[in-house]
Motif scaffolding. Structure first.
Motif, PDB file in Angstrom:
ATOM      1  N   ILE A 123      -1.382   5.706  -2.437  1.00  0.00           N
ATOM      2  CA  ILE A 123      -0.207   6.238  -3.116  1.00  0.00           C
ATOM      3  C   ILE A 123       0.447   5.083  -3.845  1.00  0.00           C
ATOM      4  O   ILE A 123       0.702   4.027  -3.256  1.00  0.00           O
ATOM      5  CB  ILE A 123       0.786   6.868  -2.117  1.00  0.00           C
ATOM      6  CG1 ILE A 123       0.144   8.053  -1.399  1.00  0.00           C
ATOM      7  CG2 ILE A 123       2.063   7.297  -2.834  1.00  0.00           C
ATOM      8  CD1 ILE A 123       0.985   8.645  -0.288  1.00  0.00           C
ATOM      9  N   VAL A 124       0.711   5.285  -5.139  1.00  0.00           N
ATOM     10  CA  VAL A 124       1.343   4.266  -5.976  1.00  0.00           C
ATOM     11  C   VAL A 124       2.633   4.851  -6.531  1.00  0.00           C
ATOM     12  O   VAL A 124       2.642   5.968  -7.051  1.00  0.00           O
ATOM     13  CB  VAL A 124       0.402   3.831  -7.123  1.00  0.00           C
ATOM     14  CG1 VAL A 124       1.098   2.885  -8.080  1.00  0.00           C
ATOM     15  CG2 VAL A 124      -0.866   3.198  -6.555  1.00  0.00           C
ATOM     16  N   VAL A 125       3.730   4.100  -6.408  1.00  0.00           N
ATOM     17  CA  VAL A 125       5.024   4.510  -6.947  1.00  0.00           C
ATOM     18  C   VAL A 125       5.612   3.309  -7.667  1.00  0.00           C
ATOM     19  O   VAL A 125       5.587   2.191  -7.140  1.00  0.00           O
ATOM     20  CB  VAL A 125       5.989   4.986  -5.837  1.00  0.00           C
ATOM     21  CG1 VAL A 125       7.339   5.358  -6.418  1.00  0.00           C
ATOM     22  CG2 VAL A 125       5.387   6.153  -5.073  1.00  0.00           C
ATOM     23  N   GLY A 126       6.130   3.526  -8.868  1.00  0.00           N
ATOM     24  CA  GLY A 126       6.715   2.430  -9.636  1.00  0.00           C
ATOM     25  C   GLY A 126       5.700   1.358 -10.004  1.00  0.00           C
ATOM     26  O   GLY A 126       6.044   0.200 -10.202  1.00  0.00           O
ATOM     27  N   GLY A 127       4.438   1.737 -10.070  1.00  0.00           N
ATOM     28  CA  GLY A 127       3.385   0.791 -10.422  1.00  0.00           C
ATOM     29  C   GLY A 127       2.877  -0.039  -9.260  1.00  0.00           C
ATOM     30  O   GLY A 127       1.921  -0.787  -9.393  1.00  0.00           O
ATOM     31  N   GLY A 128       3.510   0.061  -8.083  1.00  0.00           N
ATOM     32  CA  GLY A 128       3.100  -0.723  -6.919  1.00  0.00           C
ATOM     33  C   GLY A 128       2.523   0.150  -5.825  1.00  0.00           C
ATOM     34  O   GLY A 128       3.037   1.234  -5.542  1.00  0.00           O
ATOM     35  N   GLU A 129       1.446  -0.320  -5.206  1.00  0.00           N
ATOM     36  CA  GLU A 129       0.827   0.436  -4.119  1.00  0.00           C
ATOM     37  C   GLU A 129       1.755   0.448  -2.910  1.00  0.00           C
ATOM     38  O   GLU A 129       2.192  -0.593  -2.444  1.00  0.00           O
ATOM     39  CB  GLU A 129      -0.507  -0.196  -3.748  1.00  0.00           C
ATOM     40  CG  GLU A 129      -1.236   0.559  -2.670  1.00  0.00           C
ATOM     41  CD  GLU A 129      -2.559  -0.079  -2.325  1.00  0.00           C
ATOM     42  OE1 GLU A 129      -3.559   0.333  -2.897  1.00  0.00           O
ATOM     43  OE2 GLU A 129      -2.550  -1.004  -1.492  1.00  0.00           O
ATOM     44  N   LYS A 130       2.045   1.633  -2.388  1.00  0.00           N
ATOM     45  CA  LYS A 130       2.943   1.789  -1.244  1.00  0.00           C
ATOM     46  C   LYS A 130       2.196   2.117   0.037  1.00  0.00           C
ATOM     47  O   LYS A 130       2.636   1.780   1.125  1.00  0.00           O
ATOM     48  CB  LYS A 130       3.972   2.893  -1.504  1.00  0.00           C
ATOM     49  CG  LYS A 130       4.752   2.721  -2.790  1.00  0.00           C
ATOM     50  CD  LYS A 130       5.515   1.426  -2.830  1.00  0.00           C
ATOM     51  CE  LYS A 130       6.268   1.293  -4.134  1.00  0.00           C
ATOM     52  NZ  LYS A 130       6.791  -0.029  -4.347  1.00  0.00           N
ATOM     53  N   PHE A 131       1.048   2.805  -0.081  1.00  0.00           N
ATOM     54  CA  PHE A 131       0.333   3.310   1.082  1.00  0.00           C
ATOM     55  C   PHE A 131      -1.151   3.315   0.741  1.00  0.00           C
ATOM     56  O   PHE A 131      -1.542   3.783  -0.325  1.00  0.00           O
ATOM     57  CB  PHE A 131       0.837   4.731   1.363  1.00  0.00           C
ATOM     58  CG  PHE A 131       0.346   5.353   2.622  1.00  0.00           C
ATOM     59  CD1 PHE A 131       0.897   5.010   3.839  1.00  0.00           C
ATOM     60  CD2 PHE A 131      -0.653   6.314   2.593  1.00  0.00           C
ATOM     61  CE1 PHE A 131       0.465   5.617   5.007  1.00  0.00           C
ATOM     62  CE2 PHE A 131      -1.094   6.923   3.750  1.00  0.00           C
ATOM     63  CZ  PHE A 131      -0.525   6.567   4.959  1.00  0.00           C
ATOM     64  N   HIS A 132      -1.989   2.788   1.645  1.00  0.00           N
ATOM     65  CA  HIS A 132      -3.432   2.701   1.390  1.00  0.00           C
ATOM     66  C   HIS A 132      -4.176   2.975   2.699  1.00  0.00           C
ATOM     67  O   HIS A 132      -3.920   2.323   3.700  1.00  0.00           O
ATOM     68  CB  HIS A 132      -3.761   1.309   0.863  1.00  0.00           C
ATOM     69  CG  HIS A 132      -5.142   1.194   0.316  1.00  0.00           C
ATOM     70  ND1 HIS A 132      -5.771  -0.007   0.180  1.00  0.00           N
ATOM     71  CD2 HIS A 132      -6.013   2.106  -0.144  1.00  0.00           C
ATOM     72  CE1 HIS A 132      -6.969   0.168  -0.331  1.00  0.00           C
ATOM     73  NE2 HIS A 132      -7.133   1.452  -0.539  1.00  0.00           N
ATOM     74  N   VAL A 133      -5.068   3.931   2.678  1.00  0.00           N
ATOM     75  CA  VAL A 133      -5.836   4.309   3.861  1.00  0.00           C
ATOM     76  C   VAL A 133      -7.315   4.075   3.566  1.00  0.00           C
ATOM     77  O   VAL A 133      -7.829   4.533   2.549  1.00  0.00           O
ATOM     78  CB  VAL A 133      -5.631   5.797   4.217  1.00  0.00           C
ATOM     79  CG1 VAL A 133      -6.461   6.183   5.430  1.00  0.00           C
ATOM     80  CG2 VAL A 133      -4.164   6.093   4.458  1.00  0.00           C
ATOM     81  N   THR A 134      -7.990   3.343   4.464  1.00  0.00           N
ATOM     82  CA  THR A 134      -9.440   3.183   4.388  1.00  0.00           C
ATOM     83  C   THR A 134     -10.031   3.694   5.695  1.00  0.00           C
ATOM     84  O   THR A 134      -9.309   4.141   6.584  1.00  0.00           O
ATOM     85  CB  THR A 134      -9.844   1.703   4.176  1.00  0.00           C
ATOM     86  OG1 THR A 134      -9.485   0.951   5.348  1.00  0.00           O
ATOM     87  CG2 THR A 134      -9.160   1.108   2.950  1.00  0.00           C
TER      88      THR A 134
END
Length: 181
Positions: free
Chosen positions: A85-96
């Protein structure tokens, strides 16, 4: 090309390649259905008055879904079994497949817990008045560090220190009153 519907208040439908598109102008409803001689199943239903879109069955997202007019806000799936999930151009949440990374503060409201372990053996929570770290399992609560320091809320005043391979120090009003050697 484009397909335009201009007949409000009427029902219209067409069959194309095993799919049926139905427009019910009186109900402000558009449906895309899979259709053959024996079955009919609604795949996508769009309701104009509520702006609701309903999907039946599986929805395949090939890449990312962007917020309309904002390329800096999106979520989606990556080629290597990851989700972000990216908000404001910055990654906020990343699931692998091996971890979840959160790149912002994590807010957990009062009376909700962070539970760790199959039996919720470790719980961290705030009840609106007090903060808790509960070890409810059968083992010990082990805290590791080169120095373990307990400070007054907001910092600035040390209550005790445990120093690796060294002393234990106890403080009163930020003044050392006891130590071991």
């Amino acid at each position: 090309g484009s397909l335009y519907f201009n007949e409000a208040g009427t029902t219209w439908g067409t069959d194309m390649y095993g799919f049926r598109i139905n427009l019910d102008g009186s109900a402000n409803n558009l449906q895309i259905q899979s259709h053959d001689t024996s079955t009919e199943r609604t795949i996508i239903s769009m309701q104009r008055d509520t702006a609701a879109v309903t999907f039946s069955g599986s929805l395949t997202i090939p890449d990312y879904i962007y917020h309309a007019g904002d390329a800096n806000a999106y979520f989606g799936f990556e080629y290597n079994d990851a989700f972000r999930i990216v908000v404001g151009g910055g990654e906020k949440f990343h699931v692998t497949t091996s971890r979840i990374r959160i790149n912002e503060d994590l807010l957990i409201l009062d009376n909700h817990k962070i539970n760790v372990g199959d039996g919720n053996d470790l719980q961290i929570y705030h009840d609106g008045s007090n903060s808790y770290i509960d070890d409810t399992g059968s083992g010990n609560l082990i805290i590791k560090g080169t120095q373990i320091v307990a400070q007054k809320a907001g910092g600035g005043e040390t209550m005790f220190k445990g120093i690796s391979d060294g002393a234990f120090e106890a403080y009163h009003n930020n003044v050392k009153k006891f130590e071991t050697t």
